[in-house]
Design an enzyme around this catalytic site. Structure first.
Site, PDB file in Angstrom:
ATOM      1  N   ASP A  21       0.833  -1.212   0.000  1.00 15.23           N
ATOM      2  CA  ASP A  21       0.000   0.000   0.000  1.00 15.23           C
ATOM      3  C   ASP A  21       0.868   1.263   0.000  1.00 15.23           C
ATOM      4  O   ASP A  21       1.980   1.264   0.536  1.00 15.23           O
ATOM      5  CB  ASP A  21      -0.902  -0.014   1.246  1.00 15.23           C
ATOM      6  CG  ASP A  21      -2.057   0.961   1.110  1.00 15.23           C
ATOM      7  OD1 ASP A  21      -2.362   1.389  -0.027  1.00 15.23           O
ATOM      8  OD2 ASP A  21      -2.654   1.307   2.143  1.00 15.23           O
ATOM      9  N   ASN A  69     -10.767  -3.059  -5.790  1.00 14.43           N
ATOM     10  CA  ASN A  69     -10.059  -2.116  -6.671  1.00 14.43           C
ATOM     11  C   ASN A  69     -10.793  -1.877  -7.996  1.00 14.43           C
ATOM     12  O   ASN A  69     -10.491  -0.921  -8.708  1.00 14.43           O
ATOM     13  CB  ASN A  69      -8.629  -2.607  -6.966  1.00 14.43           C
ATOM     14  CG  ASN A  69      -7.695  -2.439  -5.784  1.00 14.43           C
ATOM     15  OD1 ASN A  69      -6.689  -3.131  -5.661  1.00 14.43           O
ATOM     16  ND2 ASN A  69      -8.009  -1.522  -4.869  1.00 14.43           N
TER      17      ASN A  69
HETATM   18  C1  FPP Z   1      -2.031  -0.044  -3.465  1.00 13.50           C
HETATM   19  O1  FPP Z   1      -1.597   1.292  -3.413  1.00 13.50           O
HETATM   20  C2  FPP Z   1      -1.412  -0.719  -4.621  1.00 13.50           C
HETATM   21  C3  FPP Z   1      -2.093  -1.286  -5.657  1.00 13.50           C
HETATM   22  C4  FPP Z   1      -3.567  -1.331  -5.725  1.00 13.50           C
HETATM   23  C5  FPP Z   1      -1.387  -1.876  -6.816  1.00 13.50           C
HETATM   24  C6  FPP Z   1      -0.172  -2.661  -6.458  1.00 13.50           C
HETATM   25  C7  FPP Z   1       0.566  -3.038  -7.672  1.00 13.50           C
HETATM   26  C8  FPP Z   1       1.911  -2.995  -7.780  1.00 13.50           C
HETATM   27  C9  FPP Z   1       2.820  -2.609  -6.694  1.00 13.50           C
HETATM   28  C10 FPP Z   1       2.542  -3.465  -9.032  1.00 13.50           C
HETATM   29  C11 FPP Z   1       2.980  -4.870  -8.785  1.00 13.50           C
HETATM   30  C12 FPP Z   1       2.829  -5.690  -9.988  1.00 13.50           C
HETATM   31  C13 FPP Z   1       2.761  -7.042  -9.982  1.00 13.50           C
HETATM   32  C14 FPP Z   1       2.749  -7.769 -11.277  1.00 13.50           C
HETATM   33  C15 FPP Z   1       2.712  -7.844  -8.750  1.00 13.50           C
HETATM   34  P1  FPP Z   1      -2.681   2.444  -3.458  1.00 13.50           P
HETATM   35  O2  FPP Z   1      -2.901   2.842  -4.889  1.00 13.50           O
HETATM   36  O3  FPP Z   1      -3.918   2.003  -2.731  1.00 13.50           O
HETATM   37  O4  FPP Z   1      -1.949   3.585  -2.684  1.00 13.50           O
HETATM   38  P2  FPP Z   1      -2.630   4.697  -1.768  1.00 13.50           P
HETATM   39  O5  FPP Z   1      -3.207   4.000  -0.576  1.00 13.50           O
HETATM   40  O6  FPP Z   1      -1.490   5.578  -1.398  1.00 13.50           O
HETATM   41  O7  FPP Z   1      -3.669   5.401  -2.606  1.00 13.50           O
END
Ligand code: FPP
Length: 253
Positions: A21, A69
């Site tokens: 996250d 998501n």
């Molecule tokens: C949460 O951060 C992250 C995600 C929903 C996506 C995670 C994906 C990756 C790290 C790429 C990895 C790729 C593979 C193939 C495993 P957020 O967007 O919720 O962050 P925030 O809480 O700060 O808004």
């Protein structure tokens, strides 16, 4: 009375699960689009896979796209799907070289055909590898998993007299994998957010303030050192006089 032996810590987790996250906030704090955070997060993902594979971890599970998501803006969802497609293509050779087995868990309906195809190909090409199992949760939710398992278990005639939990667990998307020992969430929030609910029933929970793209070797090293200091009880009493209990625990470590 002899002095009690010092408690035995559980050395290495078999199964590490991560809620990655903080990508969005990492990007927004730099005036960038959220997709830039996901791209940078992928760099950390690469580092984490190498780190845990090198340390001999049996299973690493990563929460990459939750059932919830789907509620994000379509531009962000599409950018994430593009990122997953290119990441699978780019990382597959190294994963194969390292003997990693790739497994995707989650509801694939609604994913673009190209992504579904890449996921299937990656699973087929790494199925017989003997190294770390890398579980990527895409379209995953813990409640979805328990519900789909319950449906299939009922269809099978509700088997499992005597060892019901183990048999029911074999209907979950993570069938055959060990329970989660260490669940890490980065980005400062302290919740499980519908990840591996059944599988993490006795996991040690490590919450880090660091945004996922900023996680480096220091945080990864810390996760194993922190876990190594935990005293796991599985709901039982632990102490020098409970040899049988300590035996159970160390066999799970
Ligand atoms: C949460 O951060 C992250 C995600 C929903 C996506 C995670 C994906 C990756 C790290 C790429 C990895 C790729 C593979 C193939 C495993 P957020 O967007 O919720 O962050 P925030 O809480 O700060 O808004």
């Amino acid at each position: 009375m002899p002095a009690p032996n010092p408690p035995v810590p559980d050395a290495l987790p078999r199964h590490v699960a991560i809620i990655m996250d903080g990508n969005g906030r990492w990007a927004e704090s730099r005036g960038l689009e959220r997709s830039a955070g996901h791209r940078q997060g992928l760099e950390t993902t690469r580092r984490a896979v190498r780190f845990y594979a090198t340390r001999g971890i049996d299973t690493l599970s990563l929460f990459a796209f939750s059932s919830e998501n789907w509620g994000r803006p379509s531009s962000e969802v599409e950018a994430l799907f593009d990122l997953f497609v290119s990441a699978i293509e780019a990382e597959l050779p190294e994963l194969r070289e390292r003997g990693v087995t790739l497994r995707f868990v989650g509801e694939r309906a609604g994913f673009p055909g190209e992504l579904r195809q890449r996921m299937q190909d990656a699973e087929d090409l790494t199925r017989d590898n003997g190294g770390m199992c890398l579980v990527i949760a895409l379209g995953y939710g813990g409640r979805w998993d328990i519900l789909q398992a319950a449906r299939r278990w009922a269809e099978a005639g509700m088997p499992g007299d005597g060892d019901g939990e183990a048999v029911f667990g074999s209907f979950l998307a993570t069938s055959g994998l060990p329970d989660v020992d260490l669940l890490i969430r980065t980005g400062g929030e302290q919740r499980i957010s519908n990840f591996l609910l059944w599988q993490a029933a006795y996991a040690e929970l490590l919450f880090l303030e660091t945004y996922w793209p900023d996680v480096g070797d220091r945080e990864l090293e810390h996760s194993l050192a922190w876990y190594g200091r935990r005293q796991r009880r599985f709901g039982r009493v632990r102490g020098p006089s409970e040899g049988a209990v300590a035996g159970v625990e160390s066999s799970r470590a």
